[in-house]
Design a protein around this motif. Structure first.
Motif, PDB file in Angstrom:
ATOM      1  N   ARG A  48       0.812  -1.215   0.000  1.00 42.49           N
ATOM      2  CA  ARG A  48       0.000   0.000   0.000  1.00 42.49           C
ATOM      3  C   ARG A  48       0.848   1.269   0.000  1.00 42.49           C
ATOM      4  O   ARG A  48       0.332   2.368  -0.175  1.00 42.49           O
ATOM      5  CB  ARG A  48      -0.934  -0.006   1.209  1.00 42.49           C
ATOM      6  CG  ARG A  48      -1.881  -1.199   1.219  1.00 42.49           C
ATOM      7  CD  ARG A  48      -2.869  -1.099   2.371  1.00 42.49           C
ATOM      8  NE  ARG A  48      -2.185  -1.068   3.665  1.00 42.49           N
ATOM      9  CZ  ARG A  48      -2.759  -0.671   4.796  1.00 42.49           C
ATOM     10  NH1 ARG A  48      -4.025  -0.267   4.781  1.00 42.49           N
ATOM     11  NH2 ARG A  48      -2.091  -0.677   5.934  1.00 42.49           N
ATOM     12  N   ASN A  83      -5.063   3.427   0.419  1.00 44.22           N
ATOM     13  CA  ASN A  83      -5.854   2.811   1.495  1.00 44.22           C
ATOM     14  C   ASN A  83      -5.099   2.751   2.817  1.00 44.22           C
ATOM     15  O   ASN A  83      -5.261   1.805   3.597  1.00 44.22           O
ATOM     16  CB  ASN A  83      -6.302   1.393   1.097  1.00 44.22           C
ATOM     17  CG  ASN A  83      -7.175   1.381  -0.134  1.00 44.22           C
ATOM     18  OD1 ASN A  83      -7.848   2.365  -0.431  1.00 44.22           O
ATOM     19  ND2 ASN A  83      -7.149   0.291  -0.870  1.00 44.22           N
ATOM     20  N   LYS A 117      -9.882   3.798   4.385  1.00 44.46           N
ATOM     21  CA  LYS A 117     -10.236   2.812   3.383  1.00 44.46           C
ATOM     22  C   LYS A 117     -10.664   3.518   2.100  1.00 44.46           C
ATOM     23  O   LYS A 117     -11.307   4.564   2.139  1.00 44.46           O
ATOM     24  CB  LYS A 117     -11.368   1.914   3.891  1.00 44.46           C
ATOM     25  CG  LYS A 117     -10.970   1.009   5.048  1.00 44.46           C
ATOM     26  CD  LYS A 117     -12.142   0.132   5.482  1.00 44.46           C
ATOM     27  CE  LYS A 117     -11.731  -0.779   6.628  1.00 44.46           C
ATOM     28  NZ  LYS A 117     -12.864  -1.619   7.092  1.00 44.46           N
ATOM     29  N   ASN A 118     -10.293   2.920   0.973  1.00 39.26           N
ATOM     30  CA  ASN A 118     -10.688   3.442  -0.338  1.00 39.26           C
ATOM     31  C   ASN A 118     -10.217   4.887  -0.530  1.00 39.26           C
ATOM     32  O   ASN A 118     -10.962   5.746  -1.005  1.00 39.26           O
ATOM     33  CB  ASN A 118     -12.202   3.355  -0.505  1.00 39.26           C
ATOM     34  CG  ASN A 118     -12.621   3.203  -1.963  1.00 39.26           C
ATOM     35  OD1 ASN A 118     -11.791   2.986  -2.841  1.00 39.26           O
ATOM     36  ND2 ASN A 118     -13.906   3.324  -2.213  1.00 39.26           N
TER      37      ASN A 118
END
Length: 710
Positions: free
Chosen positions: A393, A418, A422-423
């Motif tokens: 990530r 992320n 999140k997202n």
């Protein structure tokens, strides 16, 4: 010699010994392994009864296809019709990338994943090999649900090397695509394959010619096909591929020679200097394997095939209705979110093509190193398991670009996906050199394929602005320092469009560099709207697709602005393929302040490689302009492009132009090559005043955050 004569005598009388079984061992060797297909063609023509097959790497792939029922001629067609280099590279075409990712232009020559201390990690290999395992699923789909390799038409084994303990793994059960991917994990070329708690590399490192495995399966006689290359001399080590091939062969040759001593019939085609990546020579390699197989096998009289009492394996139906769909291997993404990306649901009938398209679409999210399907059968029902390994990530992106103005810019980008939420995605970009920039772009999405998002984008940038005389020569320069930011809320809709409403504020200060110039500054705060679509197959060298960007901004003098204004910018780019490797390109670019405009704080800058060929980069400025460009583009060779280019420019201070005073024409040629480290472009143009212009661009020199800005 005596051993060979003895074996021939036994085979001549093999009708008296029907229990005699023949095994086939196929070595690794990359593209050289296509010679195995020629060997299989001879085996089919001579109707030689093969009872067992063992293979390593490419030998495992070809052996597996033969063992599950593909005839040699069909295997040949598969390899001749497949572009294996594309399968190996694992690139995602920009056309397939989610529209949310297209908010940014390419901003790095190369990316490094980061460890927990935010230190860069060197990659384990050039390619992840995700496309390979999905290709194996495609080819072995009819039996991909069978857990036991003895249930195939011909019992099969493939070998891989456990890099954690150095032991050889002989796959006899499990998922066949996984076993094949593990077996062909060529060190440095393909990422080691993780399966359970084990990590596998190419089986050839320890056992490249698995004769012992075939004998262990029960073979009385073993035909072996050996295709690995020998060691090169010092003079023959001429490039990286040769060095990689030599390094692998150092550990392979000893185990191959030992195994070759154990086989009964050795087929060793003379493949010369063909390398393990020469897949474009597929037909030649297959023919060489076939010629050598005829020399060896035609001297022997084999017993004819007899009908095998063993029942043929039950193959998967063309349409499958899954009773269960699950996910494994995920660490950060919730299984339900991964299934949203895949968009497969239980209780609905799917074909193999549907499954692979769903997996490919999820991979295009750029969240996974591996994502592939495994089908299992339980009590007459089929279950689909989506196996994933998520991408790191955190990563650094490094960019270095240079142009013909002797401008060098180095960029470093921290990319966090992320991590904060999140997202979400945070891009921290720093650039130094001919221009200085600090960009922080944070986007939080609500939705996967469509939804809403919000953006925060503060930035600082400083660069030089040049002025030119009538002979197109630089006469002086000033520096421009701009600080500001945008705050936006937008929507995104799958691959179609992004729309955003935003507020912005910025302050521009222009101060002396090499010019007699009095410092000036300008502040503006306002609202804007932007709309974006892109379906290009590549950003720098597209051959098909379209793109449009529209920005509308406005400020009122009474609201934290030195002046009120309305501004519009639009760019449309379309590429239409009309013949093999040829496309017609049209581009329209337009900018306007809608009325007479005298304040020189933020005009449009025109000229350069990607704007108007017939002016130097940012040579002209104006509050109103339009450019029409028509070009013929050709992909002259793989990743090598050429353009014949004509453009027309009209600019002025109001919407009413005087064509005889404000019109410019230019024509030229562009050549470009997409290297591993980014694009290389050169060009030449001539303007209406017969002035010649030359252009050079190395790397990504455009503004990657164009959409994010006001």
């Amino acid at each position: 010699m005596k051993k060979a004569v003895f074996l021939v005598i036994i085979l001549l009388f093999s009708n008296l010994f029907p229990q005699q079984k023949i095994g086939l061992a196929l070595s690794g060797g990359g593209a050289r392994g296509l010679a195995h297909i020629g060997v299989l063609k001879v085996i089919d023509e001579m109707d030689i009864p093969i009872s067992y097959i063992s293979g390593t790497s490419i030998g495992a792939v070809i052996g597996a296809l033969y063992s599950i029922g593909y005839p040699a001629t069909e295997i040949e067609n598969i390899f001749l019709q497949t572009n294996w280099k594309e399968v190996f590279i694992d690139n995602i075409c920009r056309e397939d990338v989610y529209i949310g990712q297209k908010r940014w232009k390419p901003y790095a020559n190369y990316f490094f994943d980061l460890d927990q201390n935010f230190l860069p990690k060197l990659p384990l290999a050039i390619s992840s090999g995700n496309e390979i395992i999905n290709k194996m699923f495609d080819l072995t789909y009819p039996v991909s649900h069978l857990d036991n390799f003895d249930d195939y038409q011909i019992p099969f084994r493939c070998l891989a090397t456990n890099i954690l303990n150095g032991e050889t793994k002989v796959f006899s059960t499990g998922s066949l695509p996984e076993a094949l991917r593990a077996s062909m994990s060529i060190p440095s070329l393909f990422k080691p394959f993780e399966l359970g708690n084990e990590l596998f590399i190419d089986g050839g490192v320890k056992s490249n010619l698995p004769v012992e495995t075939a004998k262990g399966m029960g073979a009385d006689f073993v035909i072996a096909s050996q295709v690995n290359s020998g060691l090169r001399t010092e003079e023959e080590l001429q490039n990286l591929i040769h060095m990689l091939d030599q390094t692998i062969n150092l550990s392979i040759i000893r185990n191959v020679n030992e195994s070759a001593e154990l086989c009964d019939f050795l087929i060793k085609p003379d493949l010369g200097d063909i390398s393990f990546l020469d897949f474009e020579k597929a037909k030649t390699i297959i023919n060489l394997g076939e010629e050598e197989a005829w020399k060896i096998l035609s001297q022997i009289e084999f017993s004819p095939k007899v009908e095998d009492s063993k029942s043929k394996p039950a193959i998967l139906p063309a349409n499958i209705n899954f009773s269960r769909i699950s996910v494994s291997g995920n660490k950060f993404l919730h299984p339900s979110k991964i299934l949203e990306y895949v968009e497969l649901k239980k209780g609905i009938s799917y074909t193999k093509k549907d499954i692979l398209q769903a997996i490919k679409h999820a991979y295009n999210s750029e969240l996974f190193t591996f994502i592939y399907p495994v089908i299992r059968e339980k009590e007459g029902k089929y279950e689909l398991l989506i196996k994933v390994i998520e991408k790191d990530r955190k990563r650094y992106g490094v960019n270095l670009n240079y142009n013909n103005n002797n401008e060098i810019v180095a960029g470093l980008t921290l990319d966090l996906t992320n991590v904060l939420q999140k997202n979400s995605k945070l891009i921290c970009n720093l650039q130094v050199g001919a221009r200085h920039e600090l960009n922080l772009d944070y986007v939080k999405n609500f939705g996967k394929h469509w939804g809403v998002y919000f953006r925060i984008f503060p930035y600082l940038k400083e660069h030089k602005l040049y002025s030119y005389n009538d002979d197109h020569e630089k006469k002086n320069s000033v520096k421009s320092l701009e600080t500001g930011g945008t705050l936006g809320i937008g929507i995104f809709a799958r691959e179609i469009v992004i729309a955003e409403v935003f507020g912005y504020s910025f302050k521009t200060r222009m101060y002396r560099d090499i010019a007699d110039f009095e410092d000036t500054q300008f502040t503006a705060t306002g609202l804007g709207f932007k709309l974006y679509h892109e379906s290009l197959d590549d950003y720098v060298f597209p051959m098909r697709g379209s793109q449009f960007l529209i920005k509308l901004t406005g400020a009122r003098k009474v609201f934290f602005s030195d002046e009120g204004y309305k501004k519009m910018y639009a760019r449309i780019r379309m590429l239409l393929p009309f013949a093999r490797n040829f496309s017609l390109k049209y581009q329209f670019e337009y900018g306007s302040y809608f009325k007479k405009y005298d304040i020189d704080f933020d005009p449009f800058y025109i000229g350069g490689f990607d704007s108007f060929m017939g002016l130097y980069s940012r040579e002209r400025s104006a509050p109103i302009y339009q450019i029409n460009t028509l070009a013929l583009r050709s992909e002259l060779y793989d990743h090598f492009f050429g353009d014949l280019h004509f453009n027309f420019l009209n600019l002025g201070n109001t919407e009413s132009w005087l064509p005889e005073e404000n019109t410019y024409y230019g024509a030229g040629i562009k050549l470009g090559y997409q290297t591993f480290f980014g694009p290389l472009r050169i060009g030449a143009a001539i303007a209406q005043d017969r002035k010649a212009y030359y252009y050079l661009s190395v790397g990504y020199e455009f503004d990657a955050f164009e959409f994010s800005r006001k």
